[in-house]
Design a protein around this motif. Structure first.
Motif, PDB file in Angstrom:
ATOM      1  N   GLN A   1       0.834  -1.203   0.000  1.00  0.00           N
ATOM      2  CA  GLN A   1       0.000   0.000   0.000  1.00  0.00           C
ATOM      3  C   GLN A   1       0.872   1.259   0.000  1.00  0.00           C
ATOM      4  O   GLN A   1       0.575   2.240  -0.675  1.00  0.00           O
ATOM      5  N   LEU A   2       1.950   1.193   0.764  1.00  0.00           N
ATOM      6  CA  LEU A   2       2.857   2.337   0.874  1.00  0.00           C
ATOM      7  C   LEU A   2       3.578   2.608  -0.444  1.00  0.00           C
ATOM      8  O   LEU A   2       3.814   3.777  -0.797  1.00  0.00           O
TER       9      LEU A   2
ATOM     10  N   LYS B   1       2.461   9.747  -4.346  1.00  0.00           N
ATOM     11  CA  LYS B   1       1.462  10.812  -4.155  1.00  0.00           C
ATOM     12  C   LYS B   1       1.926  11.787  -3.084  1.00  0.00           C
ATOM     13  O   LYS B   1       1.738  12.999  -3.208  1.00  0.00           O
ATOM     14  N   MET B   2       2.522  11.247  -2.022  1.00  0.00           N
ATOM     15  CA  MET B   2       3.012  12.111  -0.946  1.00  0.00           C
ATOM     16  C   MET B   2       4.174  12.965  -1.431  1.00  0.00           C
ATOM     17  O   MET B   2       4.251  14.154  -1.119  1.00  0.00           O
ATOM     18  N   ALA B   3       5.057  12.370  -2.212  1.00  0.00           N
ATOM     19  CA  ALA B   3       6.195  13.125  -2.758  1.00  0.00           C
ATOM     20  C   ALA B   3       5.703  14.253  -3.672  1.00  0.00           C
ATOM     21  O   ALA B   3       6.202  15.380  -3.608  1.00  0.00           O
ATOM     22  N   LYS B   4       4.709  13.952  -4.486  1.00  0.00           N
ATOM     23  CA  LYS B   4       4.163  14.956  -5.409  1.00  0.00           C
ATOM     24  C   LYS B   4       3.486  16.097  -4.638  1.00  0.00           C
ATOM     25  O   LYS B   4       3.556  17.255  -5.044  1.00  0.00           O
ATOM     26  N   ALA B   5       2.852  15.765  -3.506  1.00  0.00           N
ATOM     27  CA  ALA B   5       2.138  16.779  -2.729  1.00  0.00           C
ATOM     28  C   ALA B   5       3.066  17.649  -1.881  1.00  0.00           C
ATOM     29  O   ALA B   5       2.699  18.750  -1.488  1.00  0.00           O
TER      30      ALA B   5
ATOM     31  N   LEU C   1      -4.188   4.792   7.890  1.00  0.00           N
ATOM     32  CA  LEU C   1      -3.098   5.773   7.987  1.00  0.00           C
ATOM     33  C   LEU C   1      -2.883   6.481   6.650  1.00  0.00           C
ATOM     34  O   LEU C   1      -2.664   7.696   6.603  1.00  0.00           O
ATOM     35  N   ILE C   2      -2.961   5.733   5.578  1.00  0.00           N
ATOM     36  CA  ILE C   2      -2.792   6.333   4.247  1.00  0.00           C
ATOM     37  C   ILE C   2      -3.959   7.255   3.924  1.00  0.00           C
ATOM     38  O   ILE C   2      -3.772   8.343   3.367  1.00  0.00           O
TER      39      ILE C   2
ATOM     40  N   GLU D   1      -5.629   9.007   6.029  1.00  0.00           N
ATOM     41  CA  GLU D   1      -5.392  10.249   6.764  1.00  0.00           C
ATOM     42  C   GLU D   1      -4.376  11.119   6.033  1.00  0.00           C
ATOM     43  O   GLU D   1      -4.522  12.341   5.975  1.00  0.00           O
ATOM     44  N   GLY D   2      -3.350  10.497   5.479  1.00  0.00           N
ATOM     45  CA  GLY D   2      -2.365  11.246   4.696  1.00  0.00           C
ATOM     46  C   GLY D   2      -2.987  11.862   3.458  1.00  0.00           C
ATOM     47  O   GLY D   2      -2.673  13.003   3.090  1.00  0.00           O
ATOM     48  N   GLU D   3      -3.892  11.127   2.824  1.00  0.00           N
ATOM     49  CA  GLU D   3      -4.571  11.648   1.629  1.00  0.00           C
ATOM     50  C   GLU D   3      -5.467  12.831   1.985  1.00  0.00           C
ATOM     51  O   GLU D   3      -5.599  13.770   1.198  1.00  0.00           O
ATOM     52  N   GLU D   4      -6.077  12.801   3.177  1.00  0.00           N
ATOM     53  CA  GLU D   4      -6.873  13.945   3.627  1.00  0.00           C
ATOM     54  C   GLU D   4      -5.997  15.185   3.748  1.00  0.00           C
ATOM     55  O   GLU D   4      -6.409  16.287   3.387  1.00  0.00           O
ATOM     56  N   MET D   5      -4.779  14.999   4.259  1.00  0.00           N
ATOM     57  CA  MET D   5      -3.849  16.122   4.393  1.00  0.00           C
ATOM     58  C   MET D   5      -3.505  16.680   3.015  1.00  0.00           C
ATOM     59  O   MET D   5      -3.439  17.890   2.822  1.00  0.00           O
ATOM     60  N   ILE D   6      -3.315  15.799   2.050  1.00  0.00           N
ATOM     61  CA  ILE D   6      -2.973  16.240   0.689  1.00  0.00           C
ATOM     62  C   ILE D   6      -4.102  17.084   0.104  1.00  0.00           C
ATOM     63  O   ILE D   6      -3.856  18.091  -0.558  1.00  0.00           O
ATOM     64  N   LYS D   7      -5.340  16.701   0.375  1.00  0.00           N
ATOM     65  CA  LYS D   7      -6.498  17.392  -0.200  1.00  0.00           C
ATOM     66  C   LYS D   7      -6.810  18.719   0.475  1.00  0.00           C
ATOM     67  O   LYS D   7      -7.515  19.551  -0.091  1.00  0.00           O
TER      68      LYS D   7
END
Length: 163
Positions: free
Chosen positions: A23-24, A30-34, A80-81, A83-89
Motif C-alpha cells: 500500500q505504501l 502521491k506524498m512526494a508529489k504533494a 493511515l494512508i 489520513e495522509g490523503e486527507e492532508m494532501i487534499k
C-alpha cells in the motif's frame, strides 16, 4: 502448541506487513508529489526505494518458510494512508501541508516499526536467524526514516509553518 502459535503469529504479522508495504509503494509517490519542500520530496522518493526492498525481503522470508503471502489486507495502513490523503487534499499553506505530511508519514513509520519489531522477535523465537536479520535490517531502516522525518520537521518544515 506454543511454537505453532508463534509461527502462526509470525505469518499473520508478515502478511500484514507485506500488504502494508505494498500500500505504501502506491502512496509514497502521491506524498512526494504533494510535498512542496524539495528535501521532503526527496525523503519520500528515497523511502519508496527502501519500501520496494522491504517488500522483496518479506517475499524472501516467505520463500524460506515455504509459503507466500495470502492477500491479507492491512486495515491499519489503509487508515493511515487515508489520513495522509486527507492532508494532501486540504487547502493549506505549503509548509503547513508539508508538516502534516510528515506527521502522517511518521504515524506510518511507527506502525511499521511496531510490526517489524514483533515479527523479528517471533523469528528469533523460532530460530529463524536469517529472517530475523532481514527483519532487523528493515527495522533499522524504518527507524532511520523516522529520524530523518523528525529532523526535517524540526529544521525546515515546522520553522516555515510558524511564519
Amino acid at each position: 502448541d506454543a511454537l505453532l502459535t508463534a509461527k502462526e503469529e509470525a505469518n499473520k504479522g508478515l502478511e500484514d506487513l507485506y500488504d502494508a508495504e505494498n500500500q505504501l509503494v502506491k502512496a509514497l509517490p502521491k506524498m512526494a508529489k504533494a510535498a512542496s519542500e524539495p528535501q521532503l520530496q526527496q525523503a519520500f522518493e528515497q523511502h519508496l526505494g527502501q519500501t520496494k526492498t522491504h517488500v522483496e525481503r518479506i517475499e524472501q522470508i516467505f520463500k524460506t518458510m515455504g509459503s507466500s503471502p495470502k492477500g491479507k489486507s492491512c486495515k491499519a495502513m489503509k487508515g493511515l494512508i487515508e489520513e495522509g490523503e486527507e492532508m494532501i487534499k486540504q487547502r493549506a499553506d505549503a509548509a503547513v501541508r508539508d508538516a502534516g505530511l510528515i506527521a502522517a508519514a511518521q504515524r506510518v513509520e511507527h506502525y511499521e516499526i511496531a510490526g517489524y519489531g514483533c515479527v523479528r522477535t517471533y523469528a528469533d523465537l523460532l530460530g529463524m536467524a536469517d529472517s530475523s536479520a532481514l527483519l532487523q535490517q528493515t527495522l533499522n531502516e524504518e527507524g532511520m526514516t523516522d529520524k530523518q522525518l523528525t529532523k526535517l520537521a524540526e529544521q525546515v518544515i515546522n520553522l516555515e509553518a510558524e511564519r
